[in-house]
Write an enzyme that holds these catalytic residues in place. Structure first.
Site, PDB file in Angstrom:
ATOM      1  N   ASP A 223       0.934  -1.167  -0.049  1.00 27.74           N
ATOM      2  CA  ASP A 223      -0.226   0.113   0.166  1.00 27.74           C
ATOM      3  C   ASP A 223       0.949   1.272  -0.044  1.00 27.74           C
ATOM      4  OD1 ASP A 223      -1.698   2.288   0.700  1.00 27.74           O
ATOM      5  OD2 ASP A 223      -2.463   1.247   2.392  1.00 27.74           O
ATOM      6  N   LEU A 224       0.853   1.875  -1.011  1.00 31.93           N
ATOM      7  CA  LEU A 224       1.884   3.188  -1.288  1.00 31.93           C
ATOM      8  C   LEU A 224       1.504   4.437  -0.366  1.00 31.93           C
ATOM      9  CD1 LEU A 224       2.374   3.200  -5.105  1.00 31.93           C
ATOM     10  CD2 LEU A 224       3.654   1.888  -3.324  1.00 31.93           C
TER      11      LEU A 224
ATOM     12  N   HIS B 159       9.406  14.571 -19.780  1.00 32.37           N
ATOM     13  CA  HIS B 159       9.850  13.833 -20.623  1.00 32.37           C
ATOM     14  C   HIS B 159      10.139  14.425 -22.035  1.00 32.37           C
ATOM     15  CE1 HIS B 159       5.469  13.611 -22.093  1.00 32.37           C
ATOM     16  NE2 HIS B 159       6.047  13.121 -23.066  1.00 32.37           N
TER      17      HIS B 159
ATOM     18  N   LYS C 183      13.381  14.165 -25.136  1.00 33.78           N
ATOM     19  CA  LYS C 183      13.161  13.954 -26.600  1.00 33.78           C
ATOM     20  C   LYS C 183      14.423  14.497 -27.456  1.00 33.78           C
ATOM     21  CE  LYS C 183       8.368  14.449 -26.411  1.00 33.78           C
ATOM     22  NZ  LYS C 183       7.381  13.435 -27.227  1.00 33.78           N
TER      23      LYS C 183
ATOM     24  N   ASP D 120      -1.541  20.210 -16.972  1.00 25.74           N
ATOM     25  CA  ASP D 120      -1.189  19.066 -17.699  1.00 25.74           C
ATOM     26  C   ASP D 120      -0.049  19.351 -18.683  1.00 25.74           C
ATOM     27  OD1 ASP D 120      -1.062  16.284 -17.968  1.00 25.74           O
ATOM     28  OD2 ASP D 120      -2.371  16.576 -20.026  1.00 25.74           O
TER      29      ASP D 120
ATOM     30  N   HIS E 134       5.794  20.724 -19.736  1.00 32.40           N
ATOM     31  CA  HIS E 134       6.425  20.604 -21.130  1.00 32.40           C
ATOM     32  C   HIS E 134       6.645  22.016 -21.994  1.00 32.40           C
ATOM     33  CE1 HIS E 134       5.514  16.564 -20.106  1.00 32.40           C
ATOM     34  NE2 HIS E 134       4.501  16.639 -20.683  1.00 32.40           N
TER      35      HIS E 134
ATOM     36  N   LYS F 260      -6.213  19.033 -26.680  1.00 32.28           N
ATOM     37  CA  LYS F 260      -6.444  17.560 -27.029  1.00 32.28           C
ATOM     38  C   LYS F 260      -7.442  17.554 -28.309  1.00 32.28           C
ATOM     39  CE  LYS F 260      -4.643  15.332 -23.100  1.00 32.28           C
ATOM     40  NZ  LYS F 260      -3.556  14.847 -23.440  1.00 32.28           N
TER      41      LYS F 260
HETATM   42  C1  BG6 Z   1       2.106  14.178 -20.855  1.00 31.26           C
HETATM   43  C2  BG6 Z   1       0.606  14.755 -20.632  1.00 31.26           C
HETATM   44  O1  BG6 Z   1       2.882  14.599 -20.028  1.00 31.26           O
HETATM   45  O2  BG6 Z   1       2.416  14.595 -22.069  1.00 31.26           O
HETATM   46  C3  BG6 Z   1      -0.321  14.004 -21.547  1.00 31.26           C
HETATM   47  O3  BG6 Z   1       0.160  14.362 -19.241  1.00 31.26           O
HETATM   48  C4  BG6 Z   1       0.009  14.138 -23.290  1.00 31.26           C
HETATM   49  O4  BG6 Z   1      -1.780  14.405 -21.311  1.00 31.26           O
HETATM   50  C5  BG6 Z   1       1.515  13.837 -23.277  1.00 31.26           C
HETATM   51  O5  BG6 Z   1      -0.616  13.478 -23.942  1.00 31.26           O
HETATM   52  C6  BG6 Z   1       1.975  14.151 -24.437  1.00 31.26           C
HETATM   53  O6  BG6 Z   1       3.442  13.962 -24.769  1.00 31.26           O
HETATM   54  P1  BG6 Z   1       3.800  13.446 -26.270  1.00 31.26           P
HETATM   55  O7  BG6 Z   1       5.206  12.837 -25.734  1.00 31.26           O
HETATM   56  O8  BG6 Z   1       2.985  12.371 -26.833  1.00 31.26           O
HETATM   57  O9  BG6 Z   1       3.853  14.702 -26.690  1.00 31.26           O
END
Ligand code: BG6
Length: 475
Positions: free
Chosen positions: A83-84, A166, A170, A223, A228, A322
């Site tokens: 259980d985290l 992330h 890239k 988000d 990003h 989106k």
């Molecule tokens: C994520 C978001 O961090 O990045 C998502 O939570 C989004 O909602 C995604 O779809 C987009 O990443 P990428 O690499 O597909 O552009």
């Protein structure tokens, strides 16, 4: 390189879609140490074999490519169910792995970060050279981010905390930095005297799809923009660091984030648009709208300024959404008109300004828009036309999943592509000013049909390339 990876949230979407496939590729390419082991930690009660069977099923593509390779990696995985939220149980279940330096990766929602970190600390898994990796989002606003950062610092030093964005993993984003900082041509013009505006677009065709629970508490601004898009903006706008080490780059990014002009309630209606997708057609397929009792946006457009010497008066427009017409991530830098115009055709003001368009996804291209006259003016008058210098990067080597690079860096201890606590907080501070202005003015999320470029009101925020048209598909 550390050889023990503890992966929290092992049965989650991120692990299944990106982290385990990344590990398979790294193992194939011998980029992981010989004695590598993975401790997969999750809530579900599963035996090692059951977890491996689950993973095999969810990585069908990898299994089809190379079953023996996947089996080899699976044999290095032990599964621990715990259980985290229960720090004592985490410590009891994991202390046996504290036999050397390790990397613990929290691919969990942010409300579990502090419990997991405390449990790891009690298990002895954050001592010495051990490191902690955290997925975004770090909190939901400045206050919660500060709380998380303070609790983490009580467990281990910032130099061993790796916050993932992330996008920084890239290759195309790293190329942005290379282009910007490796070319005299750009060095000379990279400021308000020559640049008129900067556009950053991250358009997705995917919808919220199965992540409603998380998304309804966040929305597009938190988000995508908080992390990003602000990281892209920071890389474009920062002062060149004197060296390329982790703290030198992060110092410069933080300065940019802190210089972002906060949004006021007087500005917010003119400088932002919120949208939310309705039913429509995306890539030839009918899709449903985002239906949820929360009022979060799935589209956001913001125009902002960086209040410093380099960028005074230059609008930076950020747009993300989106279920838009196309998947496209691009940065467009528009230059100012030439100082003196000599030509009759076209007349002054009808010429197209030079533009540098860097497309990062889905394909990687660089385009420089110039005015020229290729045809000799035999008939007397010279007529200039927009032309484009195109550089397609399609011949570049097979791109890796962004997480592959970041996993290797975390195992090696290189923080350059990870986000520091003060950067995260500076980003939240600016985001909070927008969220605050939205709630004070009750700015609604406007409907847009899935498959369009967002609400019609957002049209002026879209990049000045490609004929983007909001409210009804691409032109
Ligand atoms: C994520 C978001 O961090 O990045 C998502 O939570 C989004 O909602 C995604 O779809 C987009 O990443 P990428 O690499 O597909 O552009």
């Amino acid at each position: 390189m550390h050889d023990t990876l503890l992966l929290f949230g092992a049965t989650g979407d991120l692990s299944q879609r990106y982290l385990f496939p990344s590990l398979v590729h790294l193992w194939r390419d011998r980029l992981l140490p010989a004695g590598f082991r993975i401790v997969a930690v999750g809530r579900q009660e599963l035996s090692d074999d059951e977890f491996r069977a689950w993973l095999r099923e969810h990585m069908a593509g990898e299994v089809a490519d190379d079953p023996a390779l996947v089996e080899d990696l699976l044999s290095k995985i032990a599964y621990v169910s715990v259980d985290l939220r229960d720090e004592t149980s985490i410590a009891a279940a994991l202390s046996k792995y504290a036999d050397g330096p390790s990397v613990s990766y929290l691919a969990t929602p942010p409300d579990l970060f502090v419990h997991c970190a405390n449990g790891l600390k009690a298990a002895g898994l954050l001592e010495g050279e051990s490191r902690l990796v955290l997925e975004k989002p770090i909190g939901r606003d400045l206050a919660s981010a500060r709380e998380i950062n303070a609790a983490l610092r009580a467990c281990l030093d910032e130099s061993r905390i790796f916050r993932i964005d992330h996008y920084l993993g890239k290759a195309a984003v790293q190329n942005l930095l290379a282009l910007r900082l490796g070319n005299t041509l750009l060095e000379a013009v990279w400021e308000h005297r020559w640049i008129e505006s900067v556009d950053i677009l991250v358009a997705e065709t995917a919808g919220v799809d199965g992540r409603e629970g998380y998304y309804a508490g966040y929305g597009a601004l938190r988000d995508m923009v908080q992390n990003h898009m602000l990281q892209l903006l920071a890389l474009i706008a920062m002062e060149p660091p004197s060296v390329l080490d982790a703290d030198s780059i992060r110092d410069e990014k933080r300065k940019v984030l802190r210089a972002l002009r906060p949004m006021s309630r007087d500005d917010v209606a003119a400088r932002t648009v919120r949208g939310r997708y309705d039913a429509g057609v995306v890539e030839g397929r009918a899709v449903k709208g985002f239906v949820h009792e929360s009022t979060v946006e799935t589209f956001v457009a913001v125009e902002t300024y960086i209040d410093n010497w380099r960028w005074a008066g230059v609008p930076f427009r950020l747009v993300t959404g989106k279920r838009l017409a196309e998947r496209a991530t691009e940065v467009v830098v528009s230059f100012r008109p030439t100082s003196h115009w000599l030509f009759e055709r076209p007349r002054r003001g009808r010429e197209r300004p030079n533009r540098l368009r860097m497309r990062l996804q889905p394909d990687e291209t660089i385009e420089l828009g110039l005015m020229g006259s290729l045809a000799a003016p035999e008939w007397g008058a010279m007529e200039l036309k927009p032309m484009s210098l195109d550089l397609s990067m399609s011949g570049s080597p097979q791109r890796r999943i962004a997480y592959e690079r970041l996993l290797v860096d975390a195992l090696r201890g290189n923080q350059t592509l990870f986000v520091r606590d003060d950067e995260v907080e500076a980003a939240w501070q600016w985001i909070d000013s927008i969220e605050g202005a939205w709630s004070q003015t009750e700015q609604p999320a406007l409907d847009y049909p899935a498959g369009s470029w967002g609400p019609a009101e957002a049209e002026r925020f879209l990049p000045p390339t490609n004929g983007y048209k909001s409210g009804g598909g691409s032109a």
